[in-house]
Design a protein around this motif. Sequence first.
Motif, PDB file in Angstrom:
ATOM      1  N   MET A 160       0.865  -1.171   0.088  1.00  0.00           N
ATOM      2  CA  MET A 160      -0.026   0.010  -0.102  1.00  0.00           C
ATOM      3  C   MET A 160       1.108   1.276  -0.063  1.00  0.00           C
ATOM      4  SD  MET A 160      -1.110   2.663   1.978  1.00  0.00           S
ATOM      5  CE  MET A 160      -0.716   2.118   3.763  1.00  0.00           C
ATOM      6  N   LEU A 161       2.052   1.338   0.968  1.00  0.00           N
ATOM      7  CA  LEU A 161       2.907   2.317   0.844  1.00  0.00           C
ATOM      8  C   LEU A 161       3.351   2.731  -0.303  1.00  0.00           C
ATOM      9  CD1 LEU A 161       4.508   1.749   4.480  1.00  0.00           C
ATOM     10  CD2 LEU A 161       2.761   3.614   3.846  1.00  0.00           C
ATOM     11  N   GLU A 162       4.000   1.648  -1.024  1.00  0.00           N
ATOM     12  CA  GLU A 162       4.820   1.832  -2.185  1.00  0.00           C
ATOM     13  C   GLU A 162       3.689   2.332  -3.186  1.00  0.00           C
ATOM     14  OE1 GLU A 162       6.675  -1.982  -3.077  1.00  0.00           O
ATOM     15  OE2 GLU A 162       8.092  -1.672  -1.505  1.00  0.00           O
ATOM     16  N   ALA A 163       2.729   1.747  -3.383  1.00  0.00           N
ATOM     17  CA  ALA A 163       1.741   2.271  -4.403  1.00  0.00           C
ATOM     18  C   ALA A 163       1.059   3.876  -4.248  1.00  0.00           C
ATOM     19  CB  ALA A 163       0.260   1.258  -4.172  1.00  0.00           C
ATOM     20  N   ASN A 164       1.482   4.261  -3.074  1.00  0.00           N
ATOM     21  CA  ASN A 164       1.330   5.565  -2.816  1.00  0.00           C
ATOM     22  C   ASN A 164       2.655   6.445  -2.745  1.00  0.00           C
ATOM     23  OD1 ASN A 164      -1.736   6.280  -1.886  1.00  0.00           O
ATOM     24  ND2 ASN A 164      -1.192   4.235  -1.083  1.00  0.00           N
ATOM     25  N   GLY A 165       3.660   5.853  -3.633  1.00  0.00           N
ATOM     26  CA  GLY A 165       5.015   6.324  -3.651  1.00  0.00           C
ATOM     27  C   GLY A 165       5.647   6.760  -2.585  1.00  0.00           C
ATOM     28  N   VAL A 166       5.581   5.851  -1.608  1.00  0.00           N
ATOM     29  CA  VAL A 166       6.417   5.678  -0.507  1.00  0.00           C
ATOM     30  C   VAL A 166       7.434   4.299  -0.643  1.00  0.00           C
ATOM     31  CG1 VAL A 166       6.576   5.254   2.018  1.00  0.00           C
ATOM     32  CG2 VAL A 166       4.840   6.671   1.141  1.00  0.00           C
ATOM     33  N   SER A 167       8.817   4.923  -0.345  1.00  0.00           N
ATOM     34  CA  SER A 167       9.798   3.827  -0.921  1.00  0.00           C
ATOM     35  C   SER A 167      10.713   3.648   0.422  1.00  0.00           C
ATOM     36  CB  SER A 167      10.643   4.293  -1.990  1.00  0.00           C
ATOM     37  OG  SER A 167      11.283   5.431  -1.822  1.00  0.00           O
ATOM     38  N   ASP A 168      10.509   4.379   1.276  1.00  0.00           N
ATOM     39  CA  ASP A 168      11.336   4.431   2.633  1.00  0.00           C
ATOM     40  C   ASP A 168      10.471   4.087   3.937  1.00  0.00           C
ATOM     41  OD1 ASP A 168      13.669   5.141   1.112  1.00  0.00           O
ATOM     42  OD2 ASP A 168      13.248   7.354   1.658  1.00  0.00           O
ATOM     43  N   TYR A 169      10.393   2.808   4.249  1.00  0.00           N
ATOM     44  CA  TYR A 169       9.737   2.421   5.413  1.00  0.00           C
ATOM     45  C   TYR A 169      10.406   1.085   6.258  1.00  0.00           C
ATOM     46  CZ  TYR A 169       8.332  -0.990   2.013  1.00  0.00           C
ATOM     47  OH  TYR A 169       8.293  -1.932   1.006  1.00  0.00           O
ATOM     48  N   LEU A 170       9.875   1.097   7.398  1.00  0.00           N
ATOM     49  CA  LEU A 170      10.060  -0.327   8.214  1.00  0.00           C
ATOM     50  C   LEU A 170       8.342  -0.501   8.744  1.00  0.00           C
ATOM     51  CD1 LEU A 170      12.059  -2.214   9.462  1.00  0.00           C
ATOM     52  CD2 LEU A 170      11.980  -0.614  11.473  1.00  0.00           C
ATOM     53  N   ILE A 171       8.123  -1.703   8.551  1.00  0.00           N
ATOM     54  CA  ILE A 171       6.843  -2.474   8.985  1.00  0.00           C
ATOM     55  C   ILE A 171       7.241  -3.530   9.936  1.00  0.00           C
ATOM     56  CG2 ILE A 171       4.676  -3.156   8.290  1.00  0.00           C
ATOM     57  CD1 ILE A 171       5.169  -0.385   7.170  1.00  0.00           C
ATOM     58  N   GLU A 172       6.812  -3.342  11.149  1.00  0.00           N
ATOM     59  CA  GLU A 172       7.008  -4.231  12.174  1.00  0.00           C
ATOM     60  C   GLU A 172       5.685  -4.684  12.772  1.00  0.00           C
ATOM     61  OE1 GLU A 172       7.022  -5.861  16.107  1.00  0.00           O
ATOM     62  OE2 GLU A 172       7.107  -3.832  16.017  1.00  0.00           O
ATOM     63  N   ILE A 173       5.167  -6.188  12.683  1.00  0.00           N
ATOM     64  CA  ILE A 173       4.083  -6.414  13.231  1.00  0.00           C
ATOM     65  C   ILE A 173       4.367  -7.810  14.062  1.00  0.00           C
ATOM     66  CG2 ILE A 173       1.502  -7.554  12.885  1.00  0.00           C
ATOM     67  CD1 ILE A 173       1.684  -6.000  10.200  1.00  0.00           C
ATOM     68  N   GLY A 174       4.207  -7.712  15.393  1.00  0.00           N
ATOM     69  CA  GLY A 174       4.531  -8.814  16.326  1.00  0.00           C
ATOM     70  C   GLY A 174       6.057  -9.209  16.161  1.00  0.00           C
ATOM     71  N   GLY A 175       6.801  -8.486  15.664  1.00  0.00           N
ATOM     72  CA  GLY A 175       8.286  -9.010  15.463  1.00  0.00           C
ATOM     73  C   GLY A 175       8.531  -9.060  13.969  1.00  0.00           C
ATOM     74  N   GLU A 176       7.454  -9.577  13.129  1.00  0.00           N
ATOM     75  CA  GLU A 176       7.905  -9.788  11.628  1.00  0.00           C
ATOM     76  C   GLU A 176       8.120  -8.461  11.145  1.00  0.00           C
ATOM     77  OE1 GLU A 176       8.201 -12.678  12.368  1.00  0.00           O
ATOM     78  OE2 GLU A 176       6.620 -13.650  13.012  1.00  0.00           O
ATOM     79  N   ILE A 177       8.907  -8.330  10.077  1.00  0.00           N
ATOM     80  CA  ILE A 177       9.491  -7.116   9.531  1.00  0.00           C
ATOM     81  C   ILE A 177       9.434  -7.181   7.926  1.00  0.00           C
ATOM     82  CG2 ILE A 177      11.438  -5.549   9.416  1.00  0.00           C
ATOM     83  CD1 ILE A 177      12.223  -6.119  12.144  1.00  0.00           C
ATOM     84  N   ARG A 178       9.030  -5.964   7.566  1.00  0.00           N
ATOM     85  CA  ARG A 178       9.326  -5.735   5.942  1.00  0.00           C
ATOM     86  C   ARG A 178      10.010  -4.202   6.084  1.00  0.00           C
ATOM     87  NH1 ARG A 178       6.859  -6.961   1.048  1.00  0.00           N
ATOM     88  NH2 ARG A 178       8.022  -5.719  -0.591  1.00  0.00           N
ATOM     89  N   ALA A 179      11.107  -4.355   5.476  1.00  0.00           N
ATOM     90  CA  ALA A 179      11.931  -3.071   5.226  1.00  0.00           C
ATOM     91  C   ALA A 179      12.118  -2.491   3.797  1.00  0.00           C
ATOM     92  CB  ALA A 179      13.365  -3.051   6.022  1.00  0.00           C
ATOM     93  N   GLY A 180      11.925  -1.283   3.262  1.00  0.00           N
ATOM     94  CA  GLY A 180      12.354  -0.612   2.244  1.00  0.00           C
ATOM     95  C   GLY A 180      12.894   0.457   2.083  1.00  0.00           C
ATOM     96  N   GLY A 181      13.755   0.744   1.216  1.00  0.00           N
ATOM     97  CA  GLY A 181      14.565   2.066   1.122  1.00  0.00           C
ATOM     98  C   GLY A 181      15.452   2.122   2.179  1.00  0.00           C
ATOM     99  N   SER A 182      15.539   3.406   2.655  1.00  0.00           N
ATOM    100  CA  SER A 182      16.570   3.938   3.612  1.00  0.00           C
ATOM    101  C   SER A 182      15.682   4.472   5.139  1.00  0.00           C
ATOM    102  CB  SER A 182      17.353   4.927   3.520  1.00  0.00           C
ATOM    103  OG  SER A 182      17.978   4.547   2.026  1.00  0.00           O
TER     104      SER A 182
END
Length: 339
Positions: A186-208
């Motif tokens: 969702m973030l990338e679809a809205n032009g966001v490339s830099d993010y850190l997503i953490e849910i219950g310890g699971e992680i998805r990171a993008g950019g810087s």
Amino acid sequence: MHCLKKYLSAALFASLIIPVALTGCKSGSDNSGADWHKKEGLVWNTSYHFTFNGPAELGDSAIAVLSRVGSSLSVFDTTSLVSRVNRCDSTPVNTDFIRVYVKSKQVHKITDGAFDPTLSPLITAWGFGKGHKASPDTVAIDSILQFVGITKTRLSHDALIKDDDRIAFNFSAIAKGYGCDAVAEMLEANGVSDYLIEIGGEIRAGGSNPDDKDWKISIDRPILSADREMHESQQIIAFSDMGLATSGNYRNYHKSENGEIYGHVISSKTGRPITTDVISATVAAPTAMEADALATAFMAMDSENVIKLNKKLQLPVMLVLSDSTVWTSSQFNKLIEND
């Protein structure tokens, strides 16, 4: 009795990771004029923390994504899609369910059945399910095994078919990872490339991160503790543009009456808690969903088989073994932060 009800598609336990982002979030604008924001709270009986470089209102959009995913995959919600599928209700299967189901089948195949989201009845029987404690009837495991196995389910065109009414899904070992991916998409679809997503310890990171560097993550050292969380860093890594997950028995286990400790990772072949030399498995993969599922699967395998499989997968992997030694793949070594 075979459940041949078709769940039409509209479109197409828990693993335990406790890495913590080490880099803080700047408020306001940095030198490039970008805006960094944080969003945190509780979802699916756990916490979430989002850090992203983009419009603040996307934080609310991220919560809407989690609500959508939870309504499909949360076993704690009796009205969710997966709960209705488990009851064999006639109801459409949506995109979120299908994507997680397909990935589950792929990981099940490459791990020779070590990952299987139809273990829900066994998870409950061993006292790890919602509102249930292990009891003398736990010995009736063999009778439960006859209706366990994702290979006893299949997609046919736009339909999901279960061979037995009693087959039940529990996507807890992959859903949080998928939730991270869904928010990232969702973030990338809205032009966001830099993010850190953490849910219950699971992680998805993008950019810087806000310092224009890769995201730094601390991976917890396994410390046996059932009554409270204990954090001590095992390793610090720097990474981006991938998912990360850790699974271990050290925070989700029970003791039998004779004092024997058994963990939450159940074998799809024996129906019983697994004892291997792997006490913690950390995996980085292109998606958090894949990392989540593989970390759980690796907990159900001995280290020799994990290492053998990863020669094919070529993923960053760290195993903490029962003799207190640590094995890391060459890909993982490249992520280790040496500063």
